[in-house]
Enzyme design. Structure first.
Site, PDB file in Angstrom:
ATOM      1  N   TYR A 176       7.478   5.904   3.785  1.00 11.24           N
ATOM      2  CA  TYR A 176       6.648   4.858   4.402  1.00 11.24           C
ATOM      3  C   TYR A 176       7.264   4.373   5.712  1.00 11.24           C
ATOM      4  O   TYR A 176       6.579   4.242   6.734  1.00 11.24           O
ATOM      5  CB  TYR A 176       6.493   3.716   3.408  1.00 11.24           C
ATOM      6  CG  TYR A 176       5.672   2.553   3.889  1.00 11.24           C
ATOM      7  CD1 TYR A 176       4.284   2.654   3.991  1.00 11.24           C
ATOM      8  CD2 TYR A 176       6.264   1.337   4.214  1.00 11.24           C
ATOM      9  CE1 TYR A 176       3.521   1.575   4.404  1.00 11.24           C
ATOM     10  CE2 TYR A 176       5.512   0.251   4.620  1.00 11.24           C
ATOM     11  CZ  TYR A 176       4.141   0.381   4.723  1.00 11.24           C
ATOM     12  OH  TYR A 176       3.387  -0.697   5.148  1.00 11.24           O
TER      13      TYR A 176
ATOM     14  N   LYS B  19       5.578   4.780   9.415  1.00 15.63           N
ATOM     15  CA  LYS B  19       5.226   3.613  10.224  1.00 15.63           C
ATOM     16  C   LYS B  19       6.017   3.560  11.529  1.00 15.63           C
ATOM     17  O   LYS B  19       5.502   3.092  12.556  1.00 15.63           O
ATOM     18  CB  LYS B  19       5.441   2.329   9.419  1.00 15.63           C
ATOM     19  CG  LYS B  19       4.438   2.140   8.279  1.00 15.63           C
ATOM     20  CD  LYS B  19       3.004   2.137   8.770  1.00 15.63           C
ATOM     21  CE  LYS B  19       2.028   1.674   7.697  1.00 15.63           C
ATOM     22  NZ  LYS B  19       0.611   1.770   8.161  1.00 15.63           N
TER      23      LYS B  19
ATOM     24  N   ASP C  78     -13.119   3.909   2.453  1.00 15.84           N
ATOM     25  CA  ASP C  78     -12.214   3.835   1.310  1.00 15.84           C
ATOM     26  C   ASP C  78     -12.296   5.152   0.567  1.00 15.84           C
ATOM     27  O   ASP C  78     -13.305   5.867   0.657  1.00 15.84           O
ATOM     28  CB  ASP C  78     -12.579   2.676   0.377  1.00 15.84           C
ATOM     29  CG  ASP C  78     -11.450   2.310  -0.563  1.00 15.84           C
ATOM     30  OD1 ASP C  78     -10.656   1.412  -0.227  1.00 15.84           O
ATOM     31  OD2 ASP C  78     -11.352   2.940  -1.644  1.00 15.84           O
TER      32      ASP C  78
ATOM     33  N   ASN D   1      -5.937   1.677   9.151  1.00 15.06           N
ATOM     34  CA  ASN D   1      -5.282   0.860   8.126  1.00 15.06           C
ATOM     35  C   ASN D   1      -4.953   1.620   6.845  1.00 15.06           C
ATOM     36  O   ASN D   1      -4.088   1.191   6.077  1.00 15.06           O
ATOM     37  CB  ASN D   1      -6.180  -0.333   7.792  1.00 15.06           C
ATOM     38  CG  ASN D   1      -5.636  -1.168   6.655  1.00 15.06           C
ATOM     39  OD1 ASN D   1      -4.675  -1.911   6.820  1.00 15.06           O
ATOM     40  ND2 ASN D   1      -6.233  -1.033   5.470  1.00 15.06           N
TER      41      ASN D   1
ATOM     42  N   THR E 236      -0.136  -9.196  -0.309  1.00 16.84           N
ATOM     43  CA  THR E 236      -0.900  -8.037  -0.758  1.00 16.84           C
ATOM     44  C   THR E 236      -0.323  -7.568  -2.088  1.00 16.84           C
ATOM     45  O   THR E 236       0.656  -8.121  -2.587  1.00 16.84           O
ATOM     46  CB  THR E 236      -0.814  -6.895   0.265  1.00 16.84           C
ATOM     47  OG1 THR E 236       0.555  -6.458   0.355  1.00 16.84           O
ATOM     48  CG2 THR E 236      -1.290  -7.352   1.640  1.00 16.84           C
TER      49      THR E 236
END
Length: 314
Positions: free
Chosen positions: A167, A171, A48, A101, A201
């Protein structure tokens, strides 16, 4: 039509002795992936940007009986990728699984998106996936006994999404890299797949149609079937099972795929392919294209965007 699983005993998914890196695993989906890998027996490097968050996540896995260490670094650069691989090797002796991720959002419509908005998202999602996968592939090929690259995609990368130029592009690139790397790494026994998760999320719970159901879920109420099955929408834990499966021997022949998971639904996404063709002797002109388009290949155009949720009638 949904496909029913073939009845019979389920193979054991045992990752004992395997070592995994999960980027962006301090919370949310990443933490769910890291926890599921550890529960299946793998040792995990928790990553992280926030050192305190990474340490807390790793400590939670250890407290539950797993093996984990933390490495706080922002993915994107080759140096960060090398640090993560070195951490796995120094702590646990090898590297078998990489889950990419880590990600951020900087949503803006095209005419308002800045260079900084675009670059930040692409650097984390696309370059971060590339640099981490490259470093992992080098190590796995040196070890000589295969490995697993599990990339994290998004429905936005499959279909586009309003306000997410950066984004969605990143992706989509992740899915393309998975297909390419699955060919390049096949001889080394390294599989490469993309997970396309849908879960409650921080991003998805802001969708107005989902918000009341997510709020109820936070208070302990189950999500209704029309979300879990119809929309393939559930908790982050619902998405986590796919990662240990793809990391295991049970998925040794699964590579180059984009696999969706969410709620109760598992899905295989198609690869882009030609769906309609037309021919003109001697080639096309602008005029013959204009005459033929709406009655040939353009008769049924493809849709774009993530479909709006289908809510039950009040």
């Amino acid at each position: 039509m949904p496909l029913a699983p073939t009845p019979g005993p389920a193979p054991t998914v045992d990752l004992t002795g395997k070592v995994a890196i999960v980027t962006g695993s301090g919370r949310g989906l990443g933490l769910a992936y890291a926890t599921a890998l550890a529960a299946a027996g793998a040792a995990v490097v928790v990553n992280d940007l926030d050192a305190e968050v990474a340490e807390k996540a790793a400590a939670g896995i250890v407290a539950a009986g797993g093996r984990a260490v933390a490495e706080a670094v922002a993915v994107g650069t080759a140096e960060a990728a090398d640090r993560l691989v070195e951490r796995a090797v120094s702590a646990f002796g090898r590297l078998d699984v990489l889950v990419t991720n880590a990600g951020i959002l900087r949503d803006r419509v095209l005419w308002k998106m800045t260079d900084e908005d675009f670059d930040a998202v692409v650097d984390t999602h696309l370059r971060g996936t590339f640099t981490c996968a490259r470093a992992a592939a080098v190590r796995m090929r040196e070890q000589g006994d295969g490995g697993r690259l599990i990339l994290v995609g998004s429905p936005a990368g499959q279909r586009g999404n309003f306000g997410q130029t950066n984004y969605a592009a990143a992706k989509a690139g992740v899915a393309a890299m998975a297909r390419t790397w699955s060919m390049e790494l096949a001889k080394a026994g390294i599989t490469v797949n993309t997970v396309v998760p849908v879960a409650a999320t921080a991003m998805t719970e802001t969708i107005p149609a989902f918000a009341p159901y997510v709020a109820a879920m936070r208070d302990g109420a189950p999500l209704p079937d029309f979300l879990r099955k119809g929309e393939g929408f559930g908790t982050v834990e619902d998405c986590a099972a796919l990662v240990p499966f793809l990391a295991s021997d049970a998925a040794a022949d699964v590579t180059g795929q984009c696999v969706g998971i969410g709620g109760d639904r598992l899905a295989l996404w198609s690869h882009p392919e030609e769906i309609a063709t037309a021919y003109a002797d001697g080639g096309w002109t602008p005029e013959t294209l204009a005459a033929a388009w709406h009655t040939s290949v353009g008769r049924v155009p493809q849709t774009v965007g993530i479909p709006a949720p289908r809510l039950p009638e009040a």
